[in-house]
Motif scaffolding. Structure first.
Motif, PDB file in Angstrom:
ATOM      1  N   LYS A  61       0.817  -1.204   0.000  1.00 25.36           N
ATOM      2  CA  LYS A  61       0.000   0.000   0.000  1.00 25.36           C
ATOM      3  C   LYS A  61       0.854   1.258   0.000  1.00 25.36           C
ATOM      4  CE  LYS A  61      -3.969  -2.123   2.341  1.00 25.36           C
ATOM      5  NZ  LYS A  61      -4.847  -2.088   3.538  1.00 25.36           N
ATOM      6  N   ALA A  62       2.070   1.130   0.524  1.00 20.33           N
ATOM      7  CA  ALA A  62       2.995   2.270   0.548  1.00 20.33           C
ATOM      8  C   ALA A  62       3.742   2.430  -0.762  1.00 20.33           C
ATOM      9  CB  ALA A  62       3.984   2.119   1.698  1.00 20.33           C
ATOM     10  N   GLY A  63       3.468   1.546  -1.729  1.00 23.69           N
ATOM     11  CA  GLY A  63       4.101   1.656  -3.037  1.00 23.69           C
ATOM     12  C   GLY A  63       5.448   0.968  -3.151  1.00 23.69           C
ATOM     13  N   VAL A  64       5.778   0.102  -2.217  1.00 20.42           N
ATOM     14  CA  VAL A  64       7.066  -0.605  -2.248  1.00 20.42           C
ATOM     15  C   VAL A  64       6.897  -1.925  -2.997  1.00 20.42           C
ATOM     16  CG1 VAL A  64       8.913  -1.643  -0.878  1.00 20.42           C
ATOM     17  CG2 VAL A  64       7.741   0.412  -0.041  1.00 20.42           C
ATOM     18  N   ASN A  65       7.738  -2.121  -4.005  1.00 16.53           N
ATOM     19  CA  ASN A  65       7.728  -3.383  -4.737  1.00 16.53           C
ATOM     20  C   ASN A  65       8.446  -4.451  -3.925  1.00 16.53           C
ATOM     21  OD1 ASN A  65       6.408  -2.400  -7.051  1.00 16.53           O
ATOM     22  ND2 ASN A  65       8.319  -1.561  -7.837  1.00 16.53           N
ATOM     23  N   MET A  66       7.804  -5.604  -3.779  1.00 19.74           N
ATOM     24  CA  MET A  66       8.363  -6.693  -2.989  1.00 19.74           C
ATOM     25  C   MET A  66       8.608  -7.909  -3.869  1.00 19.74           C
ATOM     26  SD  MET A  66       8.296  -5.219   0.016  1.00 19.74           S
ATOM     27  CE  MET A  66       8.508  -6.518   1.241  1.00 19.74           C
ATOM     28  N   VAL A  67       9.655  -8.661  -3.548  1.00 24.23           N
ATOM     29  CA  VAL A  67       9.881  -9.970  -4.152  1.00 24.23           C
ATOM     30  C   VAL A  67       9.283 -11.018  -3.224  1.00 24.23           C
ATOM     31  CG1 VAL A  67      11.579 -11.654  -4.931  1.00 24.23           C
ATOM     32  CG2 VAL A  67      12.023  -9.215  -5.253  1.00 24.23           C
TER      33      VAL A  67
END
Length: 442
Positions: free
Chosen positions: A332-338
């Motif tokens: 939701k904070a816009g951080v791309n996760m693997v």
């Protein structure tokens, strides 16, 4: 379960618990299959720059071991190619489930990481940071043929299961060296660092027939498949394939070479020529043979499989392949996760094996092994796909090749270690009631 702000772990329950009285009626079985996947035509070789093969130095193979304790079936595959896309792994294991009823959690497909084998399947992660290398399409004919041979091999292994015995042990070889050369400015480059971290243990699994004769050897040793170098134009299993063939000839049974955390480990000789390949038969092959002779096997074997997913941030400046959309998400904070899939395999009460689709730096798996409550803890690398290099945190500061092509951030080091160690000390130990009183012979 949240270990810290940057990690989420999703546990997958994959084990059936059964009383000891019921389990004692089960019998451990195993089988081994070897399939030649050497192409008959010229192929793009994966590793180094784009180049096409002009000859064949040695044949390449799928080697498959099947195990069955009466409740859990497990399939370990070692393939003489460089890397494998998670997309290709998912596609192939979906077929295995549909055609043979095998749960993908019980299929571990590893690659030896030879840099002299054909490209196999879509490039995916490698194309993200090396787009100029992949101006050509991958060979779907070779990929389909090789996939079918794997399906056929697993089917054969499933059909040929027979009473067996198993044992584990350690070997040791100085055939590898750290390849992160240190410069006077504190920066790294590809080369050799004799003072850098290494892992010279050989994780050994010996499988015997019921009469005690050797059925298969599994050797887990971390080392790049780069003896032949980028000027080589011949298809080859490189050092891993040559050593496997040597051990097989000497022992009379197939050997699966399972690579480890070789992200920063090179063979002692890299980029030389074919003349030095056989020296590794002495440096590594003989060490495997010696260790194998010392292992005592037992028919009293139980198996368990498990899995978790580790979430860790993805680099902001690194793209992601469309084929692998299921392995990433945006917070939701816009951080791309693997979304990093980790698998676990437990043999009796004292053997814990974990894998990841990574080119992992050896100090990470070394620390996990040191912190593990299991006396035999092995890491199987290049497994079930490839998501690139995952470096130790301090190596990011030294620069060099690997940080420029990694999709991860420095946080991935601790994220992965804490997740795996937590699982080993928690869920893996909780499986103990099923194997109470059963120990691997060592």
């Amino acid at each position: 379960m949240i270990l810290n702000k940057s990690i989420s772990i999703f546990l997958v329950a994959t084990t059936l618990l059964l009383g000891n009285d019921a389990f004692s009626q089960q019998q451990f079985r195993a089988s081994v299959v070897k399939k030649n996947i050497t192409p008959s035509n010229s192929q793009q070789l994966l590793g180094y720059q784009a180049r096409k093969s002009t000859s064949i130095h040695d044949s390449i193979y799928h080697r498959i071991v099947a195990m069955d304790d009466g409740i859990t079936q497990f399939y370990l595959i070692s393939t003489d190619i460089c890397i494998l896309s998670p997309y290709q792994y998912d596609k192939t294991t979906a077929r295995l489930k549909k055609e043979l009823g095998i749960d993908p959690l019980s299929v571990w497909w590893t690659t030896t990481h030879t840099h002299s084998a054909p490209e196999f399947g879509p490039p995916d992660v490698t194309q993200v940071f090396m787009a100029e290398r992949y101006l050509h399409a991958f060979d779907t004919v070779y990929t389909d043929m090789t996939e079918q041979l794997l399906i056929d091999g697993v089917r054969e292994a499933q059909k040929n299961l027979k009473p067996a015995r198993l044992g584990t042990g350690w070997g040791y070889s100085q055939a590898n060296i750290n390849r992160r050369a240190q410069n006077m400015d504190g920066k790294s480059s590809l080369g050799m660092d004799p003072d850098g971290p290494v892992d010279r243990r050989i994780g050994m699994i010996r499988i015997d027939n019921a009469d005690g004769s050797l059925l298969a050897t599994i050797a887990n040793y971390a080392m790049h498949g780069t003896v032949l170098g980028g000027n080589n134009m011949a298809i080859s299993g490189d050092v891993q394939g040559i050593v496997s063939e040597y051990v097989e000839k000497q022992s009379g049974a197939p050997m699966l070479y399972i690579n480890g955390a070789a992200g920063n480990l090179a063979p002692l000789y890299s980029g030389i020529n074919t003349s030095v390949l056989t020296q590794f038969n002495v440096m590594l092959g003989d060490k495997i043979l010696d260790a194998n002779k010392k292992i005592v096997t037992s028919p009293d074997i139980t198996l368990n499989v498990g899995a978790l997913t580790v979430e860790t941030p993805r680099r902001k400046d690194m793209g992601w392949p469309v084929n692998m959309a299921k392995y990433t998400r945006t917070t939701k904070a816009g951080v791309n996760m693997v979304l990093l899939p980790i698998r676990f395999f437990k043999i009796n009460d004292d053997v814990a094996i974990w894998n990841a689709p990574l080119e992992l730096f050896c100090e990470i798996s070394n620390e996990i092994r040191d912190r593990s409550p299991f006396p035999f803890t092995f890491y199987f690398g290049y497994a079930n796909g490839w998501m690139g290099y995952l470096l130790s945190e301090k190596e990011w500061e030294r620069g060099g090749y690997e940080p420029t092509v990694s999709s991860f951030t420095p946080a991935a080091d601790s994220d992965l270690k804490e997740a795996v160690v937590t699982y080993l000390k928690g869920e893996m130990l909780q499986l103990a009631p099923r194997t109470k009183g059963k120990k691997s012979k060592r």
